[in-house]
Design an enzyme around this catalytic site. Structure first.
Site, mmCIF file in Angstrom:
data_model
loop_
_atom_site.group_PDB
_atom_site.id
_atom_site.type_symbol
_atom_site.label_atom_id
_atom_site.label_comp_id
_atom_site.label_asym_id
_atom_site.label_seq_id
_atom_site.Cartn_x
_atom_site.Cartn_y
_atom_site.Cartn_z
ATOM 1 N N GLU A 77 15.006 -41.234 -3.571
ATOM 2 C CA GLU A 77 14.075 -41.664 -2.516
ATOM 3 C C GLU A 77 13.603 -43.098 -2.755
ATOM 4 O O GLU A 77 13.487 -43.884 -1.813
ATOM 5 C CB GLU A 77 12.870 -40.722 -2.437
ATOM 6 C CG GLU A 77 13.226 -39.302 -2.008
ATOM 7 C CD GLU A 77 13.990 -39.253 -0.690
ATOM 8 O OE1 GLU A 77 13.690 -40.043 0.215
ATOM 9 O OE2 GLU A 77 14.919 -38.433 -0.582
ATOM 10 N N GLU A 97 23.290 -42.779 1.907
ATOM 11 C CA GLU A 97 23.033 -41.624 1.045
ATOM 12 C C GLU A 97 23.802 -41.754 -0.268
ATOM 13 O O GLU A 97 23.269 -41.492 -1.341
ATOM 14 C CB GLU A 97 23.416 -40.318 1.748
ATOM 15 C CG GLU A 97 22.473 -39.905 2.869
ATOM 16 C CD GLU A 97 21.023 -39.780 2.440
ATOM 17 O OE1 GLU A 97 20.733 -39.587 1.243
ATOM 18 O OE2 GLU A 97 20.150 -39.902 3.312
#
Ligand SMILES: [Zn+2]
Length: 267
Positions: free
Chosen positions: A135, A187
């Site tokens: 994150e 990602e």
């Protein structure tokens, strides 16, 4: 006639250059100024604070040990010196007391949010560190502002950062941020950055893989937003382990018993 030929050549050259420039802009350049990432994050954080029903923040004064633990993870990741904007961004963690939600997210400018549901679901400290590293990478690599610019346009984002957005605009952007979907490439980048961050710590660098493996095995519940995007969890586990091997990461710590103790404090 000669001139027309020359003109055609020049025009073609411009088109060619134009395409390259545009391609470059789409891939590498974030038009939202980096100095405003923190301001945007601050606005988002204010918006989250103003909605305790939707985002019930676990009281730091009453949960000192849990916060100390989670801030320690952030610090050890930042100490590696591998996180971009480690000095400019905020890198502050808040825990959202929602045991049913398996999620974590990080706003632009480094305001990190971790749900109690995620903490309770995981089995060890390296797994949590791996997810947090992932994150944090979205913020550090500025995937968040790039993605939000695509969705809302530069102007809306600048307005939000400078406090000029309407409250409904702010609410909408926060909502989108919590469930922000990144591209497959982003990602993969965040997964690899997580390994590279953890590689400089005592943790098992493939910590994030543990989380994906657990989700795969259990086959239970709705996967959190950051799992529902490509690539598939199976490939992500493979890539994460491959990256840890490539970087020759030596950290082994999983810290399962300390983690279990922290989980008990949340009950
Ligand atoms: Zn992600």
């Amino acid at each position: 006639m000669k001139n027309i030929g020359l003109l055609t050549a020049i025009v073609s050259l411009f088109i060619l250059l134009g395409c390259n420039t545009m391609k470059k802009a789409g891939q590498n350049i974030n038009l939202f100024p980096v100095s405003q990432d923190v301001e945007l994050g601050q606005q988002v954080s204010d918006e989250i604070n103003s909605k305790p029903k939707e985002y019930p923040i676990l009281n730091p004064a009453k949960n000192k040990e849990v916060y100390k633990f989670i801030n320690g993870i952030t610090r050890s990741i930042l100490k590696t010196g591998k996180v971009k904007h480690s000095n400019e961004f905020k890198w502050e963690v808040k825990i959202i007391d929602d045991p049913k939600t398996l999620n974590a997210f990080c706003t632009p400018g480094g305001y990190i949010y971790v749900y109690t549901g995620l903490i309770k679901y995981l089995d060890s400290e390296d797994e949590l560190a791996g997810v947090m590293g992932h994150e944090m990478a979205h913020a550090a690599l500025r995937h968040s502002t790039r993605q939000m610019t695509n969705m809302y346009g530069l102007q809306a984002l600048v307005q939000l950062a400078t406090g000029e957005a309407s409250s409904s605009q702010s609410a909408q952007i926060v909502q989108a941020l919590v469930g922000l979907k990144f591209s497959r490439k982003n990602e993969t980048e965040a997964d690899e950055a997580s390994v590279s961050y953890l590689c400089g710590t005592k943790y098992n660098a493939a910590g994030a893989a543990g989380f994906f493996e657990k989700i795969q095995k259990s086959g239970q519940g709705t996967p959190p937003q950051f799992l529902s995007t490509h690539p598939s969890p199976k490939n992500r586990v493979k890539n994460i382990h491959a990256k840890a091997k490539e970087l020759k990461c030596r950290g082994k710590s999983k810290n399962e018993s300390r983690y279990a103790k922290i989980k008990r404090l949340l009950k």
